[in-house]
Write a protein that holds these residues in place. Structure first.
Motif, PDB file in Angstrom:
ATOM      1  N   THR A  23       0.965  -1.362   0.233  1.00 17.93           N
ATOM      2  CA  THR A  23       0.015   0.023   0.058  1.00 17.93           C
ATOM      3  C   THR A  23       0.921   1.156  -0.049  1.00 17.93           C
ATOM      4  O   THR A  23       0.266   2.417  -0.199  1.00 17.93           O
ATOM      5  CB  THR A  23      -0.943  -0.293   1.315  1.00 17.93           C
ATOM      6  OG1 THR A  23       0.061  -0.131   2.375  1.00 17.93           O
ATOM      7  CG2 THR A  23      -2.036  -1.099   1.160  1.00 17.93           C
ATOM      8  N   ASN A  49       0.551  -2.403   6.876  1.00 16.64           N
ATOM      9  CA  ASN A  49       0.321  -2.477   8.131  1.00 16.64           C
ATOM     10  C   ASN A  49      -0.921  -2.494   8.743  1.00 16.64           C
ATOM     11  O   ASN A  49      -1.588  -3.231   9.329  1.00 16.64           O
ATOM     12  CB  ASN A  49       1.347  -1.347   8.637  1.00 16.64           C
ATOM     13  CG  ASN A  49       1.695  -1.392  10.109  1.00 16.64           C
ATOM     14  OD1 ASN A  49       1.758  -2.886  10.529  1.00 16.64           O
ATOM     15  ND2 ASN A  49       1.823  -0.349  10.848  1.00 16.64           N
ATOM     16  N   ARG A  50      -1.533  -1.433   8.474  1.00 14.82           N
ATOM     17  CA  ARG A  50      -2.955  -1.051   8.799  1.00 14.82           C
ATOM     18  C   ARG A  50      -3.795  -0.644   7.854  1.00 14.82           C
ATOM     19  O   ARG A  50      -5.076  -0.292   8.172  1.00 14.82           O
ATOM     20  CB  ARG A  50      -3.021  -0.046  10.134  1.00 14.82           C
ATOM     21  CG  ARG A  50      -2.147   1.060   9.701  1.00 14.82           C
ATOM     22  CD  ARG A  50      -2.610   2.046  10.852  1.00 14.82           C
ATOM     23  NE  ARG A  50      -1.508   1.813  12.139  1.00 14.82           N
ATOM     24  CZ  ARG A  50      -0.879   2.830  12.562  1.00 14.82           C
ATOM     25  NH1 ARG A  50      -0.940   4.048  12.271  1.00 14.82           N
ATOM     26  NH2 ARG A  50      -0.116   2.718  13.551  1.00 14.82           N
ATOM     27  N   SER A  51      -3.508  -0.215   6.410  1.00 13.37           N
ATOM     28  CA  SER A  51      -4.225   0.262   5.502  1.00 13.37           C
ATOM     29  C   SER A  51      -5.275  -0.760   4.985  1.00 13.37           C
ATOM     30  O   SER A  51      -5.105  -1.371   3.978  1.00 13.37           O
ATOM     31  CB  SER A  51      -3.575   0.931   4.697  1.00 13.37           C
ATOM     32  OG  SER A  51      -2.515   1.810   4.955  1.00 13.37           O
ATOM     33  N   GLU A 136      16.500   0.481   5.359  1.00 15.23           N
ATOM     34  CA  GLU A 136      16.725   0.352   6.910  1.00 15.23           C
ATOM     35  C   GLU A 136      17.291  -0.960   7.071  1.00 15.23           C
ATOM     36  O   GLU A 136      17.974  -0.995   8.087  1.00 15.23           O
ATOM     37  CB  GLU A 136      15.541   0.794   7.574  1.00 15.23           C
ATOM     38  CG  GLU A 136      14.843   2.320   7.407  1.00 15.23           C
ATOM     39  CD  GLU A 136      14.078   2.362   6.360  1.00 15.23           C
ATOM     40  OE1 GLU A 136      14.188   1.431   5.476  1.00 15.23           O
ATOM     41  OE2 GLU A 136      13.557   3.442   6.427  1.00 15.23           O
ATOM     42  N   GLY A 215       6.872   8.137   0.354  1.00 13.11           N
ATOM     43  CA  GLY A 215       6.285   8.060   1.402  1.00 13.11           C
ATOM     44  C   GLY A 215       6.661   9.091   2.316  1.00 13.11           C
ATOM     45  O   GLY A 215       7.928   9.625   2.129  1.00 13.11           O
TER      46      GLY A 215
HETATM   47  P1  NDP Z   1       5.259   4.247   2.448  1.00 18.12           P
HETATM   48  O1  NDP Z   1       5.317   4.918   3.787  1.00 18.12           O
HETATM   49  O2  NDP Z   1       4.866   4.862   1.278  1.00 18.12           O
HETATM   50  O3  NDP Z   1       4.824   2.843   2.558  1.00 18.12           O
HETATM   51  C1  NDP Z   1       5.253   2.110   3.563  1.00 18.12           C
HETATM   52  C2  NDP Z   1       4.890   0.497   3.259  1.00 18.12           C
HETATM   53  O4  NDP Z   1       5.078  -0.224   4.645  1.00 18.12           O
HETATM   54  C3  NDP Z   1       2.959   0.650   3.595  1.00 18.12           C
HETATM   55  O5  NDP Z   1       2.523  -0.467   2.878  1.00 18.12           O
HETATM   56  C4  NDP Z   1       2.838   0.512   4.973  1.00 18.12           C
HETATM   57  O6  NDP Z   1       1.496  -0.149   5.410  1.00 18.12           O
HETATM   58  C5  NDP Z   1       3.844  -0.699   5.380  1.00 18.12           C
HETATM   59  N1  NDP Z   1       4.453  -0.518   6.879  1.00 18.12           N
HETATM   60  C6  NDP Z   1       4.557   0.579   7.618  1.00 18.12           C
HETATM   61  N2  NDP Z   1       4.899   0.309   8.814  1.00 18.12           N
HETATM   62  C7  NDP Z   1       4.688  -1.025   8.780  1.00 18.12           C
HETATM   63  C8  NDP Z   1       5.168  -1.820   9.756  1.00 18.12           C
HETATM   64  N3  NDP Z   1       5.310  -1.511  10.962  1.00 18.12           N
HETATM   65  N4  NDP Z   1       4.910  -3.258   9.578  1.00 18.12           N
HETATM   66  C9  NDP Z   1       4.540  -3.623   8.642  1.00 18.12           C
HETATM   67  N5  NDP Z   1       4.403  -2.784   7.264  1.00 18.12           N
HETATM   68  C10 NDP Z   1       4.484  -1.504   7.458  1.00 18.12           C
HETATM   69  O7  NDP Z   1       6.767   3.954   2.202  1.00 18.12           O
HETATM   70  P2  NDP Z   1       7.900   3.943   0.657  1.00 18.12           P
HETATM   71  O8  NDP Z   1       7.152   3.220  -0.223  1.00 18.12           O
HETATM   72  O9  NDP Z   1       8.115   5.594   0.463  1.00 18.12           O
HETATM   73  O10 NDP Z   1       9.118   3.372   1.306  1.00 18.12           O
HETATM   74  C11 NDP Z   1       9.329   2.069   1.512  1.00 18.12           C
HETATM   75  C12 NDP Z   1      10.630   1.554   1.693  1.00 18.12           C
HETATM   76  O11 NDP Z   1      11.406   1.965   0.337  1.00 18.12           O
HETATM   77  C13 NDP Z   1      11.351   2.547   2.728  1.00 18.12           C
HETATM   78  O12 NDP Z   1      12.456   1.789   3.120  1.00 18.12           O
HETATM   79  C14 NDP Z   1      12.281   3.738   1.604  1.00 18.12           C
HETATM   80  O13 NDP Z   1      13.488   3.867   2.530  1.00 18.12           O
HETATM   81  C15 NDP Z   1      12.328   2.599   0.674  1.00 18.12           C
HETATM   82  N6  NDP Z   1      12.702   3.789  -0.746  1.00 18.12           N
HETATM   83  C16 NDP Z   1      11.366   4.312  -1.054  1.00 18.12           C
HETATM   84  C17 NDP Z   1      11.345   5.118  -2.257  1.00 18.12           C
HETATM   85  C18 NDP Z   1      10.133   5.836  -2.953  1.00 18.12           C
HETATM   86  O14 NDP Z   1      10.167   6.399  -3.845  1.00 18.12           O
HETATM   87  N7  NDP Z   1       9.152   5.928  -1.897  1.00 18.12           N
HETATM   88  C19 NDP Z   1      12.621   5.219  -3.109  1.00 18.12           C
HETATM   89  C20 NDP Z   1      13.968   4.580  -2.589  1.00 18.12           C
HETATM   90  C21 NDP Z   1      13.776   3.937  -1.406  1.00 18.12           C
HETATM   91  P3  NDP Z   1       0.350   0.906   5.867  1.00 18.12           P
HETATM   92  O15 NDP Z   1      -0.130   1.405   4.195  1.00 18.12           O
HETATM   93  O16 NDP Z   1      -0.538  -0.077   6.366  1.00 18.12           O
HETATM   94  O17 NDP Z   1       0.932   1.947   6.679  1.00 18.12           O
END
Ligand code: NDP
Length: 397
Positions: A23, A49-51, A136, A215
């Motif tokens: 999500t 996670n919660r969406s 991370e 994000g």
């Molecule tokens: P987002 O915040 O957009 O999405 C995060 C995702 O992880 C969501 O599906 C969320 O679910 C889920 N999530 C959040 N917390 C938890 C948890 N505690 N347990 C399980 N699932 C969880 O993040 P991004 O897509 O921007 O980034 C994701 C990763 O990719 C990060 O590590 C970021 O550094 C890396 N990255 C991102 C880029 C980008 O363009 N976005 C570019 C390069 C690297 P829910 O919707 O339910 O909260």
């Protein structure tokens, strides 16, 4: 034969994909590519996670076999939303691990933060091909992860655009011919702001990245430039270069995604529009290529690419990350945990923008780095550092 027919033949059967963090920004871009190529890919598992509503809607569209929520509270609602669909539903930390353990050909690691580590590790431990966006994971447990990748014969494909760029232009067979890796950085939304201006910046301004749509957490990391610090540590683990051989170069247009400088004076770079669907497509189709629906790069229209050195005074996070990498052991995990706590506090409007790096620095000062022996030790360090950072954040609020 078309490119996609060629790829379909090379893959043999549709490649089965699990998307962890479906999500989120990375997850949605991954699903966009999958849905545009129904003959090439099928979905095994999705997680969030919660969406609940967003995950249910995605699941009804792409028909995975299994969906998992990190937080158990949403289980009943998700189960009800998918009743009669035949899609298996689970929730809780073990369910995220199960999503990674299911027999997919490719796992997109797109969860944000250290929470992505257990499922990513589970995918590695079954020898999977993993598209790694979740930086991370490598920051907290780089040595452990790379050892497990070798042990289980897994494949890590960097999805972070800078590391994906390096992966594309690095001659891995002759690392001694590489002088340095050069990670480019946009400089974020506050690149030209004074410290005084930065002090008053609010979450909405920090997440408004000039080039990339991402994000909230990574957007704030870009604004502090901690993102580049985390990427420095990620690059060290992915490519095996020590920190003196990894430079950071500010390049505000985000067209050159990173460079590799060779000893003969050649510098190779990968260029493209700032659209994560390019590196994601590269990973999904690897070792082939697939087309991606991204705007084409028109260098004549862009005309000018500029570069500058990062400003260590206004962006102390870069120095903190470099120091943590140099110290090694528990230091990068402490840096990451403190940063996650401080960014969450900033996004909740509990601390100011400059307090993020300050909280990270003060947390690091409280810990003498110790060797990390195994995953449990890493989680203990992470929890302890989060507790300490929360106290420091409360004092800064
Ligand atoms: P987002 O915040 O957009 O999405 C995060 C995702 O992880 C969501 O599906 C969320 O679910 C889920 N999530 C959040 N917390 C938890 C948890 N505690 N347990 C399980 N699932 C969880 O993040 P991004 O897509 O921007 O980034 C994701 C990763 O990719 C990060 O590590 C970021 O550094 C890396 N990255 C991102 C880029 C980008 O363009 N976005 C570019 C390069 C690297 P829910 O919707 O339910 O909260």
């Amino acid at each position: 034969m078309s490119l996609s027919e060629n790829l379909a033949n090379a893959l043999g059967a549709p490649r089965r994909i699990a998307v962890l963090g479906a999500t989120g920004s990375i997850g949605c871009s991954t699903l966009d590519l999958i849905e545009r190529n129904p003959g090439l890919f099928e979905v095994e598992a999705l997680t969030a996670n919660r969406s609940v509503a967003a995950l249910a809607e995605q699941a009804l569209r792409v028909r995975p076999r299994f969906v998992a929520l990190g937080e158990e509270a949403g289980y009943a609602e998700l189960k009800a939303a998918l009743s009669g669909s035949g899609i298996e539903v689970a929730a809780g930390p073990q369910a995220l691990i199960e999503a990674a353990e299911r027999p997919s050909d490719f796992v997109m690691s797109g969860i944000v933060g250290a929470a992505g580590l257990p499922p990513t590790l589970a995918a590695v431990r079954r020898g999977a091909t993993v598209g790694l966006a979740n930086k991370e994971t490598l920051v907290c447990a780089g040595e452990l992860m790379t050892a497990e990748v070798s042990r289980w014969g897994a494949t890590l494909l960097p999805v972070d655009s800078e590391h994906n760029a390096i992966f594309q232009v690095l001659d891995a067979a002759t690392p001694e011919a590489v002088e340095k890796l050069i990670l480019t950085a946009s400089g974020g939304p506050f690149r030209t702001c004074s410290l005084d201006e930065m002090r008053g910046m609010k979450p909405a301004q920090a997440v408004a990245h000039p080039n990339w749509s991402m994000g909230a957490k990574i957007s704030v990391d870009s604004a502090t430039m901690m993102n580049k610090g985390l990427e420095l540590i990620e690059a060290h683990h992915l490519f095996g270069f020590d920190e003196q051989r990894i430079d950071i170069l500010v390049h505000p247009q985000s067209v050159i995604h990173s460079l590799v400088a060779y000893v003969d004076g050649s510098v190779l770079a990968q260029l493209g529009r700032p659209d994560m669907r390019t590196p994601i497509a590269y990973a999904l189709a690897w070792p082939r290529r697939m087309s991606a629906p991204v705007e084409k790069l028109d260098l004549a229209e862009i005309a000018t690419l500029t570069f500058e050195a990062p400003d260590a005074l206004r962006f102390p996070a870069l120095r903190l990350a470099r120091e943590a990498l140099r110290q090694g052991g528990s230091a990068p995990a402490v840096l990451n945990a403190a940063n996650e706590v401080a960014v969450a506090a900033f996004l909740d409007d509990r601390i100011g923008f400059l307090a993020i790096a300050e909280a990270v620095e003060r947390t690091l000062e409280r810990y003498a780095p110790t060797p990390i022996e195994g995953l449990q030790a890493m989680f203990d360090t992470d929890s302890e550092a989060r507790r300490c950072a929360a106290e420091i954040v409360a004092a800064l609020a």
